[in-house]
Design a protein around this motif. Structure first.
Motif, PDB file in Angstrom:
ATOM      1  N   ARG A  33       0.830  -1.212   0.000  1.00 25.53           N
ATOM      2  CA  ARG A  33       0.000   0.000   0.000  1.00 25.53           C
ATOM      3  C   ARG A  33       0.864   1.263   0.000  1.00 25.53           C
ATOM      4  N   ALA A  34       1.870   1.293   0.845  1.00 29.04           N
ATOM      5  CA  ALA A  34       2.712   2.478   0.971  1.00 29.04           C
ATOM      6  C   ALA A  34       3.454   2.784  -0.321  1.00 29.04           C
ATOM      7  N   ASP A  35       3.879   1.748  -1.013  1.00 29.74           N
ATOM      8  CA  ASP A  35       4.662   1.954  -2.234  1.00 29.74           C
ATOM      9  C   ASP A  35       3.823   2.463  -3.402  1.00 29.74           C
ATOM     10  N   GLU A  36       2.514   2.552  -3.228  1.00 32.61           N
ATOM     11  CA  GLU A  36       1.641   3.155  -4.228  1.00 32.61           C
ATOM     12  C   GLU A  36       1.201   4.559  -3.814  1.00 32.61           C
ATOM     13  N   ALA A  37       1.661   5.018  -2.649  1.00 31.67           N
ATOM     14  CA  ALA A  37       1.158   6.268  -2.076  1.00 31.67           C
ATOM     15  C   ALA A  37       1.850   7.491  -2.671  1.00 31.67           C
ATOM     16  N   ASP A  38       1.082   8.585  -2.788  1.00 32.25           N
ATOM     17  CA  ASP A  38       1.658   9.855  -3.197  1.00 32.25           C
ATOM     18  C   ASP A  38       1.714  10.855  -2.047  1.00 32.25           C
ATOM     19  N   ARG A  39       1.382  10.374  -0.842  1.00 32.42           N
ATOM     20  CA  ARG A  39       1.561  11.128   0.398  1.00 32.42           C
ATOM     21  C   ARG A  39       2.166  10.184   1.433  1.00 32.42           C
ATOM     22  N   PHE A  40       2.689  10.729   2.504  1.00 33.85           N
ATOM     23  CA  PHE A  40       3.301   9.889   3.531  1.00 33.85           C
ATOM     24  C   PHE A  40       2.286   8.881   4.070  1.00 33.85           C
ATOM     25  N   ASP A  41       2.646   7.617   4.032  1.00 36.89           N
ATOM     26  CA  ASP A  41       1.801   6.603   4.639  1.00 36.89           C
ATOM     27  C   ASP A  41       1.883   6.753   6.160  1.00 36.89           C
ATOM     28  N   PRO A  42       0.755   6.909   6.842  1.00 37.90           N
ATOM     29  CA  PRO A  42       0.801   7.181   8.286  1.00 37.90           C
ATOM     30  C   PRO A  42       1.407   6.050   9.111  1.00 37.90           C
ATOM     31  N   ASP A  43       1.160   4.803   8.705  1.00 38.90           N
ATOM     32  CA  ASP A  43       1.720   3.685   9.464  1.00 38.90           C
ATOM     33  C   ASP A  43       3.235   3.626   9.312  1.00 38.90           C
ATOM     34  N   VAL A  44       3.710   3.824   8.086  1.00 38.61           N
ATOM     35  CA  VAL A  44       5.151   3.806   7.855  1.00 38.61           C
ATOM     36  C   VAL A  44       5.823   4.940   8.611  1.00 38.61           C
ATOM     37  N   ARG A  45       5.219   6.120   8.562  1.00 39.76           N
ATOM     38  CA  ARG A  45       5.807   7.256   9.280  1.00 39.76           C
ATOM     39  C   ARG A  45       5.862   6.994  10.778  1.00 39.76           C
ATOM     40  N   GLU A  46       4.791   6.466  11.331  1.00 43.00           N
ATOM     41  CA  GLU A  46       4.746   6.190  12.775  1.00 43.00           C
ATOM     42  C   GLU A  46       5.803   5.164  13.166  1.00 43.00           C
ATOM     43  N   SER A  85      10.486  -1.820   1.122  1.00 47.58           N
ATOM     44  CA  SER A  85       9.591  -0.734   0.726  1.00 47.58           C
ATOM     45  C   SER A  85      10.359   0.480   0.237  1.00 47.58           C
ATOM     46  N   GLY A  86      10.108   0.867  -1.005  1.00 40.91           N
ATOM     47  CA  GLY A  86      10.704   2.075  -1.538  1.00 40.91           C
ATOM     48  C   GLY A  86      10.199   3.310  -0.811  1.00 40.91           C
ATOM     49  N   HIS A  87       8.963   3.282  -0.373  1.00 38.42           N
ATOM     50  CA  HIS A  87       8.369   4.406   0.359  1.00 38.42           C
ATOM     51  C   HIS A  87       9.096   4.610   1.684  1.00 38.42           C
ATOM     52  N   LEU A  88       9.341   3.537   2.392  1.00 40.58           N
ATOM     53  CA  LEU A  88      10.071   3.593   3.654  1.00 40.58           C
ATOM     54  C   LEU A  88      11.493   4.087   3.440  1.00 40.58           C
ATOM     55  N   ASP A  89      12.146   3.555   2.432  1.00 41.28           N
ATOM     56  CA  ASP A  89      13.521   3.953   2.122  1.00 41.28           C
ATOM     57  C   ASP A  89      13.603   5.443   1.818  1.00 41.28           C
ATOM     58  N   SER A  90      12.695   5.942   0.990  1.00 38.36           N
ATOM     59  CA  SER A  90      12.697   7.355   0.620  1.00 38.36           C
ATOM     60  C   SER A  90      12.407   8.242   1.823  1.00 38.36           C
ATOM     61  N   VAL A 201       6.773   6.109 -12.385  1.00 33.86           N
ATOM     62  CA  VAL A 201       6.412   4.689 -12.461  1.00 33.86           C
ATOM     63  C   VAL A 201       6.473   4.000 -11.103  1.00 33.86           C
ATOM     64  N   ALA A 202       7.375   4.460 -10.248  1.00 36.12           N
ATOM     65  CA  ALA A 202       7.437   3.980  -8.869  1.00 36.12           C
ATOM     66  C   ALA A 202       6.949   5.132  -8.003  1.00 36.12           C
ATOM     67  N   PRO A 203       5.674   5.153  -7.646  1.00 38.70           N
ATOM     68  CA  PRO A 203       5.094   6.331  -6.992  1.00 38.70           C
ATOM     69  C   PRO A 203       5.919   6.838  -5.812  1.00 38.70           C
ATOM     70  N   HIS A 204       6.062   8.156  -5.778  1.00 37.11           N
ATOM     71  CA  HIS A 204       6.768   8.838  -4.713  1.00 37.11           C
ATOM     72  C   HIS A 204       5.891   9.953  -4.169  1.00 37.11           C
ATOM     73  N   VAL A 205       6.240  10.454  -3.002  1.00 36.03           N
ATOM     74  CA  VAL A 205       5.638  11.686  -2.498  1.00 36.03           C
ATOM     75  C   VAL A 205       6.329  12.807  -3.263  1.00 36.03           C
ATOM     76  N   LEU A 206       5.664  13.317  -4.278  1.00 31.01           N
ATOM     77  CA  LEU A 206       6.320  14.146  -5.293  1.00 31.01           C
ATOM     78  C   LEU A 206       5.444  15.354  -5.600  1.00 31.01           C
ATOM     79  N   GLY A 207       6.071  16.499  -5.837  1.00 30.16           N
ATOM     80  CA  GLY A 207       5.285  17.673  -6.189  1.00 30.16           C
ATOM     81  C   GLY A 207       6.120  18.800  -6.729  1.00 30.16           C
ATOM     82  N   ASP A 208       5.429  19.835  -7.196  1.00 34.99           N
ATOM     83  CA  ASP A 208       6.056  21.068  -7.641  1.00 34.99           C
ATOM     84  C   ASP A 208       5.872  22.116  -6.552  1.00 34.99           C
ATOM     85  N   VAL A 209       6.853  22.981  -6.403  1.00 38.65           N
ATOM     86  CA  VAL A 209       6.809  24.037  -5.397  1.00 38.65           C
ATOM     87  C   VAL A 209       6.895  25.381  -6.111  1.00 38.65           C
ATOM     88  N   VAL A 210       5.869  26.190  -5.971  1.00 34.79           N
ATOM     89  CA  VAL A 210       5.825  27.508  -6.594  1.00 34.79           C
ATOM     90  C   VAL A 210       6.040  28.566  -5.513  1.00 34.79           C
TER      91      VAL A 210
END
Length: 384
Positions: A33-46, A85-90, A201-210
């Motif tokens: 689940r976390a590796d498909e997330a585009d925001r911080f997974d709450p369980d992984v963060r905790e 988990s790539g999400h955890l690693d990142s 292709v490997a979802p990340h917590v990713l965005g543009d900052v203006v």
């Protein structure tokens, strides 16, 4: 601490490796689940916060684990986390990458405000370098910073920024006249907005900052005016090799998946692991992983001792390990046949995670060009 034998990790890294493996296993149930997330997974963060491992990414004086940020320690942790988990690693790695310039060049007030929170994952760090039209050629950036009395004013657009939607602050690279400076910008500052126009292709917590007429205190410039590239280089020198560590962990996880399949699947009256070219494929994967690990640990140890002096070796390890991981994962998919192509399976996640590693933190082509230039320069110096 007694000196470790050649090719053996000292005890403190072995202990750290075990901690990281325990955390990875604790996150395995939510990894898909976390590796498909585009925001911080709450369980992984905790779970990451509770483990205390984010303290490895910050120096002891600011609440960190070791006296200084240790490239080998970061690399060992990432190797363990990335295989699950790539999400955890990142999430782990970006705490260090996003905050390192603050650690080495931030004002005492800025360091005191942010770094203890980074160490505990109370605050999320990010670094804003690339722009919509600027990737590897960072001297072409258009984001600007100008001094106005006791404030700095920033305008620009940063793109493909890891952690952007959840970040509490950004280290923004901006052009300051003819110079390049790095400025800490809290995410809550007026004029900062984050959008999410892209995903990979490997979802990340990713965005543009203006940034639109964003004002921050003068002490939010990290270091002196014009030190932006020096601080970026210091960050790369410390953390680039850790990408190699993550690649090794990912490749090993792929081989484990392939071995599990090949040793239990029967074909033509025997196990797949003994059929045709499969044994050679598995053995080649193991060899490439061990070669990558040896270079990675050597480079990480050199970076821990002297990051700038070891940057060329770290660059070699980054290219060597990420390219090896790509080959290993692809070979493991082939060994597993149609089962390696199943959508939603771990092999699919590993396959997708392996590909971006050859691009971020310096693409293979850019790094190879840099390594080649140093080879030619060193050869010329030796010839004289």
């Amino acid at each position: 601490m007694s000196e470790a034998p050649l090719f053996q990790l000292p005890d403190r890294y072995v202990d750290l490796q075990e901690e990281a493996r325990k955390l990875a296993l604790a996150c395995e149930d939510v990894a898909a689940r976390a590796d498909e997330a585009d925001r911080f997974d709450p369980d992984v963060r905790e779970r990451l916060a509770a483990s205390g491992l984010t303290r490895v990414a910050v120096a002891a004086e600011h609440g960190g684990r070791f006296e200084k940020v240790d490239s080998l320690a970061v690399t060992v942790v990432r190797e363990a986390l990335a295989g699950v988990s790539g999400h955890l690693d990142s999430m782990f790695a970006m705490q260090g990458i996003g905050s390192f310039a603050v650690s080495v060049a931030g004002s005492p007030a800025v360091q005191q405000e942010w770094l203890p929170k980074v160490a505990t994952l109370e605050a999320v760090a990010a670094i804003g370098l690339t722009e919509p039209d600027v990737g590897s050629d960072l001297r072409a950036i258009t984001t600007t910073v100008e001094q106005d009395g006791d404030e700095l004013v920033l305008n620009g657009h940063k793109s493909f920024i890891t952690n952007a939607p959840d970040a509490d602050f950004f280290g923004i690279l901006a052009k300051e006249g003819d110079d390049y400076s790095l400025v800490l910008v809290p995410a809550a500052t007026t004029g900062v907005s984050v959008t999410t126009p892209h995903q990979i292709v490997a979802p990340h917590v990713l965005g543009d900052v203006v940034l639109e007429d964003v004002r921050v205190p003068l002490d939010h410039r990290l270091g002196e005016r014009g030190q932006g590239f020096r601080l970026m280089l210091a960050t790369l020198a410390t953390f680039r090799v850790s990408v190699a560590g993550a690649s090794v962990g990912l490749a090993e996880a792929a081989l484990h998946q392939a071995l599990g399949h090949a040793t239990t699947r029967e074909q033509f009256g025997g196990p797949l692991a003994r059929l045709g070219g499969v044994p050679a494929a598995l053995a080649t994967c193991a060899i490439e992983i061990e070669m990558a690990r040896s270079l990675t640990y050597r480079a990480a140890a050199a970076a821990a001792a002297d990051p700038m002096a070891g940057l060329n070796l770290s660059s070699m390890a980054k290219v060597g390990a990420t390219e090896a991981a790509g080959r290993v994962v692809d070979r493991c998919v082939q060994v597993m046949g149609r089962f390696g192509l199943v959508r939603g399976g771990k092999m699919e996640r590993l396959y997708r995670e392996a590909r971006p590693m050859r691009v971020y933190e310096g693409s293979s082509e850019v790094i190879l060009d840099s390594v080649a230039k140093k080879l030619v320069k060193d050869h010329g110096a030796g010839a004289r």
